[in-house]
Design an enzyme around this catalytic site. Structure first.
Site, PDB file in Angstrom:
ATOM      1  N   GLY A  14      -0.366  61.926 -21.029  1.00 22.23           N
ATOM      2  CA  GLY A  14      -0.254  60.471 -21.193  1.00 22.23           C
ATOM      3  C   GLY A  14       0.761  59.866 -20.244  1.00 22.23           C
ATOM      4  O   GLY A  14       1.482  58.938 -20.593  1.00 22.23           O
ATOM      5  N   GLY A  18       3.181  53.743 -19.452  1.00 20.29           N
ATOM      6  CA  GLY A  18       4.148  53.685 -20.546  1.00 20.29           C
ATOM      7  C   GLY A  18       5.268  54.715 -20.517  1.00 20.29           C
ATOM      8  O   GLY A  18       5.843  55.032 -19.467  1.00 20.29           O
ATOM      9  N   GLY A  20       5.215  57.933 -21.010  1.00 22.90           N
ATOM     10  CA  GLY A  20       4.898  59.148 -20.249  1.00 22.90           C
ATOM     11  C   GLY A  20       5.145  58.965 -18.765  1.00 22.90           C
ATOM     12  O   GLY A  20       5.652  59.865 -18.087  1.00 22.90           O
ATOM     13  N   TYR A 157      -1.698  56.492 -38.497  1.00 19.84           N
ATOM     14  CA  TYR A 157      -0.909  56.872 -37.319  1.00 19.84           C
ATOM     15  C   TYR A 157       0.386  57.588 -37.740  1.00 19.84           C
ATOM     16  O   TYR A 157       0.679  58.688 -37.259  1.00 19.84           O
ATOM     17  CB  TYR A 157      -0.611  55.612 -36.509  1.00 19.84           C
ATOM     18  CG  TYR A 157       0.412  55.756 -35.406  1.00 19.84           C
ATOM     19  CD1 TYR A 157       0.139  56.509 -34.270  1.00 19.84           C
ATOM     20  CD2 TYR A 157       1.642  55.115 -35.496  1.00 19.84           C
ATOM     21  CE1 TYR A 157       1.074  56.629 -33.246  1.00 19.84           C
ATOM     22  CE2 TYR A 157       2.582  55.222 -34.474  1.00 19.84           C
ATOM     23  CZ  TYR A 157       2.304  55.980 -33.360  1.00 19.84           C
ATOM     24  OH  TYR A 157       3.232  56.094 -32.350  1.00 19.84           O
TER      25      TYR A 157
END
Ligand SMILES: NC(=O)c1ccc[n+]([C@@H]2O[C@H](COP(=O)([O-])OP(=O)(O)OC[C@H]3O[C@@H](n4cnc5c(N)ncnc54)[C@H](OP(=O)(O)O)[C@@H]3O)[C@@H](O)[C@H]2O)c1
Length: 268
Positions: A14, A18, A20, A157
């Protein structure tokens, strides 16, 4: 301080955007050989060029086949096994922010489990044998503050992230004395491009700054500012992750590092 990351082979999942991306950027600055991952080759390649990465690995980690393809492409780009695995890919796969735990469907719970918990499990299963053989490895799982302090909404989540914290502790214990550490890093609210895009759209202002978006969201009580007095940035996470990834960090394992500006009120 020399974190001794130069030349170390790293896969950051990822990292096409963002948090990552911020982690991959800092690890590359420290001289590590970094593979950038995402589902979109164009986006991942753009970041890889920017940070002078070793390559890209593309695939959806919510399936076994996708994870196997990502691992194979990363090993090929690195020219050896993954020594440092940052399981960062994820986020709410359903975007549930308004439904309480019994309104959320079983399918949504399963979907988030696949993209947040099992995504990390799949890649860890593929990468750890090589780390054990080499007697060196680092697995760092990016969880969330809500794993230990859940909201009333979005349990699909937060429950998946709680499972990830649990997986970290079990695996750290199981890998006793083999030179492989396993840790969790838990962000609070981090200002990533997605949140900035959300703010600019919400307030109908394409040039609105990060600070102004934060001020407006806090004013509207979308969230409280944590004790640090600001929201987080990807580099806040990256700094802690570079430290944990360092070969010098062999005595920290099974831990959960909160990088949340003090958001979670806990003594541990
Ligand atoms: N931002 C926050 O405030 C915050 C707070 C707590 C925890 N976190 C956690 O931090 C991590 C990064 O979040 P972020 O805010 O930086 O999100 P982001 O900007 O949306 O980036 C998410 C990254 O993960 C990849 N990804 C998502 N699902 C995937 C899947 N099933 N298979 C492969 N790749 C996938 C995306 O790839 P594509 O380019 O293909 O989309 C992208 O590179 C997530 O695990 C999230 O849960 C974030």
């Amino acid at each position: 301080m020399d974190l001794q990351l130069k030349g170390r082979r790293v896969l950051v999942t990822g990292s096409s955007s963002g948090i990552g991306e911020g982690i991959a950027r800092m690890l590359a600055e420290e001289g590590a050989a970094v593979v950038v991952h995402g589902r979109n080759r164009e986006r991942a390649t753009k970041i890889a060029h920017e940070i002078n990465a070793a390559g890209v690995a593309i695939g959806d980690l919510s399936t076994d086949d996708g994870a196997a393809a990502v691992h194979a492409e990363a090993v090929a780009a690195l020219g050896g096994n993954v020594e440092i695995l940052i399981n960062n890919a994820g986020g709410s796969s359903t975007g549930n922010t308004t439904r309480n735990p019994i309104e959320i469907t079983p399918e949504d719970y399963v979907s988030n489990y696949h993209s947040n918990m099992l995504a990390a499990v799949r890649l860890t299963r593929l990468a750890v044998p090589g780390m054990v053989a080499q007697k060196f490895g680092r697995v760092i799982n990016v969880s969330s503050a809500v794993a230990v302090q859940p909201n009333n909404l979005g349990a699909d989540y937060s429950g998946a992230k709680a499972a990830l914290n649990n997986f970290t502790v079990s695996l750290a214990g199981a890998l006793k004395g083999v030179g492989v550490t396993v840790n969790t890093v838990s962000p609070g609210v981090i200002m990533v491009d997605g949140l900035i895009r959300f703010g600019r759209k919400k307030y109908n202002d394409e040039t609105m700054s990060f600070e102004e978006i934060t001020r407006r969201l806090v004013e509207e009580k979308a969230f409280d500012l944590p004790p640090a007095g600001r929201l987080g940035l990807p580099e806040d996470l990256a700094l802690v992750i570079c430290t944990l990834a360092s070969p010098r960090s062999g005595f920290v394992t099974g831990a959960n590092y909160r990088v949340d500006g003090g958001q979670v009120r806990g003594v541990n």
